[in-house]
Design a protein around this motif. Structure first.
Motif, PDB file in Angstrom:
ATOM      1  N   ASP A 159      66.535  37.025  29.021  1.00  0.00           N
ATOM      2  CA  ASP A 159      65.294  37.602  29.538  1.00  0.00           C
ATOM      3  C   ASP A 159      65.555  38.413  30.812  1.00  0.00           C
ATOM      4  O   ASP A 159      64.926  39.454  31.030  1.00  0.00           O
ATOM      5  CB  ASP A 159      64.261  36.505  29.810  1.00  0.00           C
ATOM      6  CG  ASP A 159      63.692  35.910  28.527  1.00  0.00           C
ATOM      7  OD1 ASP A 159      63.558  36.655  27.540  1.00  0.00           O
ATOM      8  OD2 ASP A 159      63.396  34.700  28.511  1.00  0.00           O
ATOM      9  N   GLY A 168      66.875  41.586  29.750  1.00  0.00           N
ATOM     10  CA  GLY A 168      65.772  42.396  29.237  1.00  0.00           C
ATOM     11  C   GLY A 168      65.024  43.100  30.344  1.00  0.00           C
ATOM     12  O   GLY A 168      64.678  44.288  30.228  1.00  0.00           O
ATOM     13  N   PHE A 187      64.663  47.274  31.065  1.00  0.00           N
ATOM     14  CA  PHE A 187      63.420  47.999  31.321  1.00  0.00           C
ATOM     15  C   PHE A 187      63.470  48.735  32.663  1.00  0.00           C
ATOM     16  O   PHE A 187      62.928  49.833  32.793  1.00  0.00           O
ATOM     17  CB  PHE A 187      62.224  47.049  31.268  1.00  0.00           C
ATOM     18  CG  PHE A 187      61.875  46.606  29.873  1.00  0.00           C
ATOM     19  CD1 PHE A 187      61.518  47.534  28.903  1.00  0.00           C
ATOM     20  CD2 PHE A 187      61.914  45.269  29.520  1.00  0.00           C
ATOM     21  CE1 PHE A 187      61.211  47.134  27.607  1.00  0.00           C
ATOM     22  CE2 PHE A 187      61.612  44.850  28.227  1.00  0.00           C
ATOM     23  CZ  PHE A 187      61.256  45.789  27.264  1.00  0.00           C
ATOM     24  N   TYR A 230      49.808  36.154  32.927  1.00  0.00           N
ATOM     25  CA  TYR A 230      50.222  36.885  31.722  1.00  0.00           C
ATOM     26  C   TYR A 230      49.016  37.193  30.822  1.00  0.00           C
ATOM     27  O   TYR A 230      48.899  38.292  30.281  1.00  0.00           O
ATOM     28  CB  TYR A 230      51.260  36.052  30.966  1.00  0.00           C
ATOM     29  CG  TYR A 230      51.620  36.599  29.595  1.00  0.00           C
ATOM     30  CD1 TYR A 230      52.299  37.811  29.465  1.00  0.00           C
ATOM     31  CD2 TYR A 230      51.288  35.902  28.437  1.00  0.00           C
ATOM     32  CE1 TYR A 230      52.640  38.310  28.221  1.00  0.00           C
ATOM     33  CE2 TYR A 230      51.616  36.392  27.186  1.00  0.00           C
ATOM     34  CZ  TYR A 230      52.300  37.600  27.085  1.00  0.00           C
ATOM     35  OH  TYR A 230      52.622  38.091  25.843  1.00  0.00           O
ATOM     36  N   ASP A 236      47.534  42.114  30.157  1.00  0.00           N
ATOM     37  CA  ASP A 236      47.381  43.149  29.134  1.00  0.00           C
ATOM     38  C   ASP A 236      46.048  43.885  29.273  1.00  0.00           C
ATOM     39  O   ASP A 236      45.979  45.111  29.101  1.00  0.00           O
ATOM     40  CB  ASP A 236      47.546  42.567  27.727  1.00  0.00           C
ATOM     41  CG  ASP A 236      46.541  41.468  27.406  1.00  0.00           C
ATOM     42  OD1 ASP A 236      45.943  40.920  28.352  1.00  0.00           O
ATOM     43  OD2 ASP A 236      46.361  41.164  26.211  1.00  0.00           O
ATOM     44  N   LEU A 273      53.582  50.219  29.771  1.00  0.00           N
ATOM     45  CA  LEU A 273      54.274  49.457  28.733  1.00  0.00           C
ATOM     46  C   LEU A 273      55.512  48.758  29.293  1.00  0.00           C
ATOM     47  O   LEU A 273      55.819  47.619  28.925  1.00  0.00           O
ATOM     48  CB  LEU A 273      54.672  50.377  27.573  1.00  0.00           C
ATOM     49  CG  LEU A 273      53.513  50.923  26.726  1.00  0.00           C
ATOM     50  CD1 LEU A 273      54.032  51.904  25.684  1.00  0.00           C
ATOM     51  CD2 LEU A 273      52.754  49.781  26.047  1.00  0.00           C
ATOM     52  N   ILE A 274      56.223  49.442  30.172  1.00  0.00           N
ATOM     53  CA  ILE A 274      57.401  48.833  30.806  1.00  0.00           C
ATOM     54  C   ILE A 274      56.985  47.638  31.654  1.00  0.00           C
ATOM     55  O   ILE A 274      57.597  46.566  31.595  1.00  0.00           O
ATOM     56  CB  ILE A 274      58.163  49.873  31.663  1.00  0.00           C
ATOM     57  CG1 ILE A 274      58.866  50.884  30.747  1.00  0.00           C
ATOM     58  CG2 ILE A 274      59.186  49.181  32.568  1.00  0.00           C
ATOM     59  CD1 ILE A 274      59.514  52.045  31.487  1.00  0.00           C
ATOM     60  N   SER A 287      56.026  44.703  29.513  1.00  0.00           N
ATOM     61  CA  SER A 287      57.227  44.121  28.910  1.00  0.00           C
ATOM     62  C   SER A 287      57.960  43.227  29.910  1.00  0.00           C
ATOM     63  O   SER A 287      58.459  42.154  29.553  1.00  0.00           O
ATOM     64  CB  SER A 287      58.166  45.231  28.416  1.00  0.00           C
ATOM     65  OG  SER A 287      57.551  45.992  27.398  1.00  0.00           O
ATOM     66  N   ILE A 288      58.013  43.652  31.163  1.00  0.00           N
ATOM     67  CA  ILE A 288      58.653  42.847  32.215  1.00  0.00           C
ATOM     68  C   ILE A 288      57.856  41.565  32.446  1.00  0.00           C
ATOM     69  O   ILE A 288      58.429  40.477  32.554  1.00  0.00           O
ATOM     70  CB  ILE A 288      58.786  43.668  33.517  1.00  0.00           C
ATOM     71  CG1 ILE A 288      59.855  44.759  33.349  1.00  0.00           C
ATOM     72  CG2 ILE A 288      59.144  42.746  34.700  1.00  0.00           C
ATOM     73  CD1 ILE A 288      59.938  45.729  34.504  1.00  0.00           C
ATOM     74  N   LYS A 338      55.998  40.025  30.368  1.00  0.00           N
ATOM     75  CA  LYS A 338      56.213  39.142  29.214  1.00  0.00           C
ATOM     76  C   LYS A 338      57.539  38.400  29.335  1.00  0.00           C
ATOM     77  O   LYS A 338      57.634  37.221  28.992  1.00  0.00           O
ATOM     78  CB  LYS A 338      56.183  39.962  27.921  1.00  0.00           C
ATOM     79  CG  LYS A 338      56.159  39.112  26.658  1.00  0.00           C
ATOM     80  CD  LYS A 338      55.863  39.946  25.429  1.00  0.00           C
ATOM     81  CE  LYS A 338      55.717  39.046  24.203  1.00  0.00           C
ATOM     82  NZ  LYS A 338      55.375  39.823  22.990  1.00  0.00           N
ATOM     83  N   LYS A 339      58.571  39.081  29.828  1.00  0.00           N
ATOM     84  CA  LYS A 339      59.869  38.438  30.027  1.00  0.00           C
ATOM     85  C   LYS A 339      59.761  37.319  31.071  1.00  0.00           C
ATOM     86  O   LYS A 339      60.348  36.248  30.904  1.00  0.00           O
ATOM     87  CB  LYS A 339      60.906  39.474  30.482  1.00  0.00           C
ATOM     88  CG  LYS A 339      61.277  40.511  29.446  1.00  0.00           C
ATOM     89  CD  LYS A 339      62.058  39.917  28.295  1.00  0.00           C
ATOM     90  CE  LYS A 339      62.509  40.981  27.308  1.00  0.00           C
ATOM     91  NZ  LYS A 339      63.168  40.405  26.111  1.00  0.00           N
ATOM     92  N   ARG A 380      58.197  34.317  29.565  1.00  0.00           N
ATOM     93  CA  ARG A 380      59.147  33.599  28.710  1.00  0.00           C
ATOM     94  C   ARG A 380      60.112  32.746  29.523  1.00  0.00           C
ATOM     95  O   ARG A 380      60.501  31.666  29.094  1.00  0.00           O
ATOM     96  CB  ARG A 380      59.932  34.604  27.856  1.00  0.00           C
ATOM     97  CG  ARG A 380      59.128  35.174  26.688  1.00  0.00           C
ATOM     98  CD  ARG A 380      59.944  36.160  25.892  1.00  0.00           C
ATOM     99  NE  ARG A 380      59.214  36.676  24.757  1.00  0.00           N
ATOM    100  CZ  ARG A 380      59.651  37.657  23.966  1.00  0.00           C
ATOM    101  NH1 ARG A 380      60.823  38.225  24.211  1.00  0.00           N
ATOM    102  NH2 ARG A 380      58.932  38.068  22.937  1.00  0.00           N
TER     103      ARG A 380
END
Length: 224
Positions: free
Chosen positions: A95, A98, A102, A160, A164, A182-183, A186-187, A189-190, A193
């Protein structure tokens, strides 16, 4: 000290070495994100190979103990927990990589207002603190601290869950920020996780010390 105790000590030392490396990856990911440091992001990604090497080594060491010493009771639980903790740490490393990937897609810092509204810094700081405290829980066999970590993950989940909607609203108002939004999502979301993996590790610490399985406990309660 018995042979099994010596081997268990060696495995725990390796696990903590891996932990420090993953922790560095995760912390560096935030620094790279804040400063759009592509070189640091590249370093985070490069460290992934070393984390994977630790993952394989710890797995083999743990499997050897299971095969050669046939541990029972708390020693057996420790080996089973170690295998899962090792896997969770490797995923945190993934992660972190990831996040670094990004960051490499950014050409300038993320929009300050959007960054603040999504509470990304707060989320990242809490996840870092949780990872540090989780290491302490493992090192000190502290199941109370492990239980607190499971509760603290709710903070990350709440941030989180709202992110969105905040990002979508911004993109509708200003379509030019689609790539950036979007970037950022995505960060986020990582990071969420990573919180999940820390929770998994905390559950394994409790399993190892107290012989209690907490995974899926809430789901079972809802069905009753």
């Amino acid at each position: 000290m018995s042979h099994i105790d010596i081997e268990v000590k060696r495995i725990k030392e390796k696990l903590l070495e891996m932990w420090d490396l993953v922790d560095y990856q995760f912390q560096s990911g935030q620094q790279a994100m804040a400063t759009v440091d592509h070189e640091l992001a590249k370093q985070v990604i490069k460290l992934g190979k070393k984390v994977n090497d630790y993952d394989v080594k710890i797995d083999r060491m743990s499997e050897n103990v299971l095969a050669l010493f046939t541990p029972v009771a708390i020693d057996l639980r420790l080996m089973l927990a170690t295998l899962k903790i090792n896997a969770s740490l490797e995923r945190i490393g993934d992660d972190s990589e990831g996040i670094a990937y990004f960051v490499q897609k950014l050409s300038s810092p993320l929009d300050a207002q959007l960054f603040a509204e999504t509470r990304t810094t707060e989320m990242y700081d809490e996840a870092k603190a949780m990872l540090t405290d989780c290491r302490k829980a493992l090192l000190n066999d502290d199941t109370e601290l492990a239980k607190q970590l499971i509760k603290r993950d709710k903070v990350l989940n709440k941030i989180y869950a709202k992110a969105d909607g905040i990002i979508a609203k911004t993109l509708m108002e200003d379509p030019s920020k689609i790539n950036e939004g979007l970037i950022l999502f995505s960060i986020i979301k990582k990071i969420e996780r990573v919180g999940d993996q820390i929770t998994n590790i905390a559950e394994e610490i409790i399993f190892y010390r107290d012989a209690k399985v907490l995974r899926h406990k809430k789901k079972k309660k809802k069905k009753d």
